[in-house]
Design a protein around this motif. Sequence first.
Motif, PDB file in Angstrom:
ATOM      1  N   ARG A 183       0.854  -1.243   0.126  1.00  0.00           N
ATOM      2  CA  ARG A 183       0.012  -0.119  -0.138  1.00  0.00           C
ATOM      3  C   ARG A 183       0.983   1.110  -0.162  1.00  0.00           C
ATOM      4  O   ARG A 183       0.571   2.184  -0.790  1.00  0.00           O
ATOM      5  CB  ARG A 183      -1.064   0.058   1.208  1.00  0.00           C
ATOM      6  CG  ARG A 183      -1.779   1.345   1.269  1.00  0.00           C
ATOM      7  CD  ARG A 183      -3.120   1.088   2.226  1.00  0.00           C
ATOM      8  NE  ARG A 183      -2.757   1.118   3.477  1.00  0.00           N
ATOM      9  CZ  ARG A 183      -3.331   0.849   4.427  1.00  0.00           C
ATOM     10  NH1 ARG A 183      -4.749   0.730   4.337  1.00  0.00           N
ATOM     11  NH2 ARG A 183      -2.921   0.923   5.691  1.00  0.00           N
ATOM     12  N   CYS A 184       1.829   1.243   0.846  1.00  0.00           N
ATOM     13  CA  CYS A 184       2.833   2.417   0.695  1.00  0.00           C
ATOM     14  C   CYS A 184       4.259   2.310   0.174  1.00  0.00           C
ATOM     15  O   CYS A 184       4.675   3.547  -0.072  1.00  0.00           O
ATOM     16  CB  CYS A 184       2.888   3.039   2.313  1.00  0.00           C
ATOM     17  SG  CYS A 184       3.918   2.086   3.329  1.00  0.00           S
ATOM     18  N   CYS A 209       2.456   2.709   7.326  1.00  0.00           N
ATOM     19  CA  CYS A 209       1.082   3.066   7.147  1.00  0.00           C
ATOM     20  C   CYS A 209      -0.044   2.357   7.886  1.00  0.00           C
ATOM     21  O   CYS A 209      -1.299   2.610   8.070  1.00  0.00           O
ATOM     22  CB  CYS A 209       0.599   2.914   5.582  1.00  0.00           C
ATOM     23  SG  CYS A 209       0.545   1.275   5.117  1.00  0.00           S
ATOM     24  N   HIS A 261      -4.126  -1.960  -3.380  1.00  0.00           N
ATOM     25  CA  HIS A 261      -3.646  -1.075  -4.354  1.00  0.00           C
ATOM     26  C   HIS A 261      -2.718  -0.296  -3.724  1.00  0.00           C
ATOM     27  O   HIS A 261      -2.688   0.257  -2.561  1.00  0.00           O
ATOM     28  CB  HIS A 261      -4.588  -0.168  -5.233  1.00  0.00           C
ATOM     29  CG  HIS A 261      -5.650  -1.199  -5.757  1.00  0.00           C
ATOM     30  ND1 HIS A 261      -5.297  -1.922  -6.878  1.00  0.00           N
ATOM     31  CD2 HIS A 261      -6.829  -1.411  -5.731  1.00  0.00           C
ATOM     32  CE1 HIS A 261      -6.338  -2.704  -7.208  1.00  0.00           C
ATOM     33  NE2 HIS A 261      -7.341  -2.391  -6.452  1.00  0.00           N
ATOM     34  N   TYR A 262      -1.634   0.373  -4.346  1.00  0.00           N
ATOM     35  CA  TYR A 262      -0.655   1.365  -4.091  1.00  0.00           C
ATOM     36  C   TYR A 262      -1.360   2.809  -3.855  1.00  0.00           C
ATOM     37  O   TYR A 262      -2.056   3.174  -4.813  1.00  0.00           O
ATOM     38  CB  TYR A 262       0.613   1.547  -4.873  1.00  0.00           C
ATOM     39  CG  TYR A 262       1.391   2.540  -4.787  1.00  0.00           C
ATOM     40  CD1 TYR A 262       2.026   2.792  -3.638  1.00  0.00           C
ATOM     41  CD2 TYR A 262       1.733   3.314  -5.638  1.00  0.00           C
ATOM     42  CE1 TYR A 262       2.945   3.802  -3.249  1.00  0.00           C
ATOM     43  CE2 TYR A 262       2.653   4.476  -5.397  1.00  0.00           C
ATOM     44  CZ  TYR A 262       3.204   4.566  -4.275  1.00  0.00           C
ATOM     45  OH  TYR A 262       4.003   5.688  -3.835  1.00  0.00           O
ATOM     46  N   HIS A 263      -1.262   3.487  -2.861  1.00  0.00           N
ATOM     47  CA  HIS A 263      -1.496   4.847  -2.499  1.00  0.00           C
ATOM     48  C   HIS A 263      -0.590   5.629  -2.216  1.00  0.00           C
ATOM     49  O   HIS A 263       0.003   5.805  -1.384  1.00  0.00           O
ATOM     50  CB  HIS A 263      -2.726   4.733  -1.382  1.00  0.00           C
ATOM     51  CG  HIS A 263      -3.923   4.215  -1.407  1.00  0.00           C
ATOM     52  ND1 HIS A 263      -4.835   4.473  -2.167  1.00  0.00           N
ATOM     53  CD2 HIS A 263      -4.196   2.797  -0.977  1.00  0.00           C
ATOM     54  CE1 HIS A 263      -5.863   3.450  -2.045  1.00  0.00           C
ATOM     55  NE2 HIS A 263      -5.371   2.425  -1.348  1.00  0.00           N
ATOM     56  N   GLU A 281      -0.122   8.763  -1.771  1.00  0.00           N
ATOM     57  CA  GLU A 281      -0.286   9.804  -0.868  1.00  0.00           C
ATOM     58  C   GLU A 281       0.162   9.071   0.629  1.00  0.00           C
ATOM     59  O   GLU A 281       0.650   9.735   1.645  1.00  0.00           O
ATOM     60  CB  GLU A 281      -1.574  10.318  -0.601  1.00  0.00           C
ATOM     61  CG  GLU A 281      -2.777   9.310  -0.161  1.00  0.00           C
ATOM     62  CD  GLU A 281      -3.195   8.719  -1.434  1.00  0.00           C
ATOM     63  OE1 GLU A 281      -4.300   7.654  -1.044  1.00  0.00           O
ATOM     64  OE2 GLU A 281      -2.784   8.817  -2.360  1.00  0.00           O
TER      65      GLU A 281
END
Length: 133
Positions: free
Chosen positions: A21-22, A47, A124-126, A128
């Motif tokens: 994710r991060c 995260c 999914h990749y975020h 932010e």
Amino acid sequence: MSNQEKGLPLWPAIVHGKCPRCRRGDMFATPMYSFKSQVMNKTCSHCGLVYEREPGYFYVAMLISYAMFVAEMVTLAVAIHVLTGSNNPWLYVIIIISVGVILSPFNFRYSRIILLHWLTPGLHYHPEMSADK
């Protein structure tokens, strides 16, 4: 445009076992090859993502690990045949089992990484979340 605005690249995150994710936090607390068993972190240190999405989630990783081992085994059998030309089954058995034991920590780790990065729906990749806290 800075690296944080574009996001972190996928391949270095997979190779180094980073959070899907991060792409900053480590998924594993121990190195791949050591005298301790491999320990996977429960959550991402950056995260807070919980890696085991539900009880028994990593059973699917066993199937991925099995597929990786079969691919390695077939590749190794073809390589042994091409390089030695031998038909001695014990040569194949000894080499394939030895390499399988040596690669088992690799298969364990990367089957979980593949499961979380590519085969988990809704994860999914975020970009932010990659920013410094």
